[in-house]
Design a protein around this motif. Structure first.
Motif, mmCIF file in Angstrom:
data_model
loop_
_atom_site.group_PDB
_atom_site.id
_atom_site.type_symbol
_atom_site.label_atom_id
_atom_site.label_comp_id
_atom_site.label_asym_id
_atom_site.label_seq_id
_atom_site.Cartn_x
_atom_site.Cartn_y
_atom_site.Cartn_z
ATOM 1 N N ARG A 43 11.661 -23.572 2.316
ATOM 2 C CA ARG A 43 12.459 -24.119 0.950
ATOM 3 C C ARG A 43 12.750 -22.771 0.170
ATOM 4 N NH1 ARG A 43 11.177 -29.907 0.127
ATOM 5 N NH2 ARG A 43 10.188 -30.419 2.223
ATOM 6 N N ASP A 45 14.514 -21.419 -3.268
ATOM 7 C CA ASP A 45 15.407 -21.643 -4.648
ATOM 8 C C ASP A 45 16.568 -20.742 -4.608
ATOM 9 O OD1 ASP A 45 15.711 -22.176 -7.304
ATOM 10 O OD2 ASP A 45 14.188 -20.886 -8.167
ATOM 11 N N ASP A 69 16.370 -30.553 -1.578
ATOM 12 C CA ASP A 69 15.244 -31.484 -1.774
ATOM 13 C C ASP A 69 14.999 -32.111 -3.331
ATOM 14 O OD1 ASP A 69 14.355 -29.522 -3.180
ATOM 15 O OD2 ASP A 69 12.310 -29.224 -2.288
ATOM 16 N N GLY A 70 14.286 -32.669 -3.656
ATOM 17 C CA GLY A 70 14.203 -33.415 -4.892
ATOM 18 C C GLY A 70 13.970 -32.533 -6.238
ATOM 19 N N ASP A 71 13.640 -31.056 -5.853
ATOM 20 C CA ASP A 71 13.459 -30.152 -6.940
ATOM 21 C C ASP A 71 14.776 -29.164 -6.874
ATOM 22 O OD1 ASP A 71 10.632 -30.947 -7.191
ATOM 23 O OD2 ASP A 71 10.032 -29.754 -5.696
ATOM 24 N N GLY A 72 15.896 -29.609 -6.084
ATOM 25 C CA GLY A 72 16.998 -28.675 -5.966
ATOM 26 C C GLY A 72 16.878 -27.712 -5.175
ATOM 27 N N LYS A 73 15.722 -27.325 -4.219
ATOM 28 C CA LYS A 73 15.583 -26.183 -3.419
ATOM 29 C C LYS A 73 16.189 -26.575 -2.109
ATOM 30 C CE LYS A 73 11.397 -24.510 -5.511
ATOM 31 N NZ LYS A 73 9.799 -24.139 -5.074
ATOM 32 N N GLN A 75 16.461 -26.696 1.661
ATOM 33 C CA GLN A 75 15.197 -27.154 2.708
ATOM 34 C C GLN A 75 15.987 -26.706 3.934
ATOM 35 O OE1 GLN A 75 13.773 -31.194 2.817
ATOM 36 N NE2 GLN A 75 12.190 -30.545 4.241
#
Length: 142
Positions: A43, A45, A69-73, A75
């Motif tokens: 993952r 950033d 993904d859900g955090d905006g990273k 994947q």
């Protein structure tokens, strides 16, 4: 700690922006599949990628929108081989290619016009289709 990903001399993904986890892979491998974590989940950033201008960053986000993904990273998963090191290298290559693709600006669209002959042929075809449909109609009772 994962190593930084060098895309070009100016564009680098710092190691602080990378998170690597390993898991058991599916697929061939016999008994090895049940005991070795060879699948790699990386993952990244995307906001921490150094050396990207705003246009390239926007293109990168557009390219990676389905891989976030859900955090905006970003994947990226790799389980091509039975070796964790090679899978990690494959995942890094995928990330490198994605960022390199975002660095290339799209060619500007140059508007074109149809030739006079093409316009004439299109209008002739429309006229013929119209006449063909008029001939199918019932004659009027005048």
């Amino acid at each position: 700690m994962p190593a930084p990903i060098v895309v070009t001399t100016h564009v680098v993904v710092p190691e602080a922006a990378i998170q690597v986890t390993a898991a058991r892979a599916s697929g061939p491998g016999g008994q090895n599949v049940n005991k070795v974590a060879s699948k790699v989940d990386v993952r990244v950033d995307l906001g921490a990628v150094a050396g990207l201008d705003e246009a390239a960053r926007a293109r990168l986000l557009a390219l990676a929108v389905h891989r976030l993904d859900g955090d905006g990273k970003l994947q990226v998963v790799s389980q091509k081989t039975r070796d964790q090191g090679r899978n990690l290298a494959d995942a890094y290559d995928k990330i490198r290619l994605l960022i390199a693709k975002a660095l290339v600006p799209p060619r500007p669209r140059r508007p074109t016009r149809p030739s006079r002959g093409a316009v004439r042929r299109r209008l002739d075809e429309k006229r013929q289709a119209s006449q063909r449909k008029q001939q199918r109609a019932r004659p009027s009772e005048d």
